[in-house]
Design a protein around this motif. Structure first.
Motif, PDB file in Angstrom:
ATOM      1  N   GLU A  67      46.496  41.943  38.189  1.00 33.17           N
ATOM      2  CA  GLU A  67      45.634  42.129  39.360  1.00 33.17           C
ATOM      3  C   GLU A  67      45.387  40.590  39.837  1.00 33.17           C
ATOM      4  O   GLU A  67      45.507  40.469  41.227  1.00 33.17           O
ATOM      5  N   GLU A  68      45.651  39.505  39.063  1.00 35.05           N
ATOM      6  CA  GLU A  68      45.377  38.208  39.714  1.00 35.05           C
ATOM      7  C   GLU A  68      46.603  37.733  40.715  1.00 35.05           C
ATOM      8  O   GLU A  68      46.498  37.366  41.598  1.00 35.05           O
ATOM      9  N   PRO A 107      39.488  44.116  51.727  1.00 32.70           N
ATOM     10  CA  PRO A 107      38.662  45.362  51.048  1.00 32.70           C
ATOM     11  C   PRO A 107      38.505  46.514  52.070  1.00 32.70           C
ATOM     12  O   PRO A 107      38.181  47.560  51.627  1.00 32.70           O
ATOM     13  N   GLU A 158      44.598  42.235  33.655  1.00 38.71           N
ATOM     14  CA  GLU A 158      44.048  40.945  34.270  1.00 38.71           C
ATOM     15  C   GLU A 158      45.069  40.227  35.213  1.00 38.71           C
ATOM     16  O   GLU A 158      44.904  39.699  36.222  1.00 38.71           O
ATOM     17  N   SER A 206      48.926  39.729  42.055  1.00 39.16           N
ATOM     18  CA  SER A 206      48.835  40.595  43.184  1.00 39.16           C
ATOM     19  C   SER A 206      47.822  39.971  44.270  1.00 39.16           C
ATOM     20  O   SER A 206      48.204  39.894  45.210  1.00 39.16           O
ATOM     21  N   SER A 207      46.872  39.465  43.892  1.00 38.63           N
ATOM     22  CA  SER A 207      45.902  38.835  44.760  1.00 38.63           C
ATOM     23  C   SER A 207      46.591  37.577  45.373  1.00 38.63           C
ATOM     24  O   SER A 207      46.482  37.407  46.667  1.00 38.63           O
ATOM     25  N   GLU A 267      44.536  47.161  43.255  1.00 41.71           N
ATOM     26  CA  GLU A 267      43.004  46.513  42.922  1.00 41.71           C
ATOM     27  C   GLU A 267      43.070  45.382  43.347  1.00 41.71           C
ATOM     28  O   GLU A 267      42.332  44.623  44.021  1.00 41.71           O
ATOM     29  N   GLY A 268      44.160  44.385  42.840  1.00 43.81           N
ATOM     30  CA  GLY A 268      44.204  43.040  43.287  1.00 43.81           C
ATOM     31  C   GLY A 268      44.340  42.662  44.784  1.00 43.81           C
ATOM     32  O   GLY A 268      43.952  41.861  45.254  1.00 43.81           O
ATOM     33  N   LEU A 313      43.362  44.888  47.196  1.00 47.33           N
ATOM     34  CA  LEU A 313      42.012  45.283  47.550  1.00 47.33           C
ATOM     35  C   LEU A 313      40.999  44.155  47.877  1.00 47.33           C
ATOM     36  O   LEU A 313      39.998  44.179  48.468  1.00 47.33           O
ATOM     37  N   LYS A 314      41.136  43.461  46.683  1.00 40.55           N
ATOM     38  CA  LYS A 314      39.965  42.231  46.592  1.00 40.55           C
ATOM     39  C   LYS A 314      40.175  41.163  47.807  1.00 40.55           C
ATOM     40  O   LYS A 314      39.112  40.952  48.369  1.00 40.55           O
ATOM     41  N   LEU A 315      41.181  41.166  48.499  1.00 41.15           N
ATOM     42  CA  LEU A 315      41.363  40.376  49.551  1.00 41.15           C
ATOM     43  C   LEU A 315      41.214  41.194  50.818  1.00 41.15           C
ATOM     44  O   LEU A 315      41.160  40.479  51.859  1.00 41.15           O
TER      45      LEU A 315
END
Ligand code: PRP
Ligand code: URA
Length: 207
Positions: free
Chosen positions: A32-33, A91, A29, A35-36, A84-85, A87-89
């Motif tokens: 991932e955070e 997409p 978690e 990385s975002s 994944e992190g 890709l959240k921003l």
């Protein structure tokens, strides 16, 4: 050139990540955070174009991203969670995978898998891997992308060693490097000190 992204939120989460008592669920978690959060700096130079829109009050001009196509390429395994992190921003980015592991004796990267989007040469590519240790894996991944004619590549990691930054800058001087920290040194086993240990094992609980 190397950019150290040392925003307080990132430093706070990185400290929790380094802690040996942080288990795989929390570790994933946090990675991932972080990385975002890093995406804000990584994408600072993305081109914008002006368009006209209407707000409920009046017609006005606004800026939107141009159709700049992006590719995200995690180095397996540990890069997967960073991807994944990001890709959240971003997409709509396409994702390629490069499988490399370090031989424990020689510390040289061994390539075992590559699957890239067909149009990778037309994309700006962000290569992700939490650890830049000797630099061997990052250098090999970037060489694979350059062989596929990718023109603009950024390398994003969480922790770099001074030795890894130097090696990567020498092999690929055209690449921008983004990291949340540059640690003290590499030990005799190729581990970053103080680092966080083996990123893949901590992410997936394999040891
Ligand atoms: C780790 C890490 C990098 C590499 C960095 O992966 O995720 O890919 O080591 O070291 P280098 O800069 O000296 O090449 P590892 O080889 O342990 O593979 P794994 O992710 O499958 O565990
Ligand atoms: N790979 C890791 O996962 N950790 C290190 O410290 C060095 C390479």
């Amino acid at each position: 050139m190397v950019h150290v992204i040392d925003h307080p939120l990132i430093q706070h989460k990185l400290t929790m990540l380094r802690d040996k008592n942080t288990g795989p669920k929390e570790f994933r978690e946090l990675l991932e955070e972080i990385s975002s959060l890093m995406v804000y700096e990584i994408t600072r130079d993305l081109p914008l174009e002006e368009i006209e829109i209407e707000t409920p009050l009046k017609r006005t001009k606004g800026k939107v991203l141009t159709n700049k196509e992006i590719g995200i390429v995690p180095i397996l395994r540990a890069g997967l969670v960073m991807a994944e992190g990001i890709l959240k921003l971003l997409p709509s980015a396409k994702v390629g995978h490069i499988g490399l592991y370090r031989d424990h004796e020689t510390l040289q990267p061994v390539q075992y898998y590559t699957k890239l989007p067909e149009d990778i040469d037309k994309r700006e590519v962000i290569v992700v891997d939490p650890m830049l240790a000797t630099g061997g894996s990052a250098i090999a991944a970037i060489s694979i992308l350059k062989a596929r004619k990718v023109k603009k590549i950024k390398f994003v990691c969480l922790i770099a060693s001074p030795e890894g930054v130097k090696a990567l800058e020498e092999s690929h001087p055209d690449i921008e490097i983004y990291t949340a920290a540059i640690d003290e040194y590499l030990d005799e086993n190729g581990y970053i000190v103080p680092g966080l240990g083996d990123a893949g094992d901590r992410l997936f609980g394999t040891k």
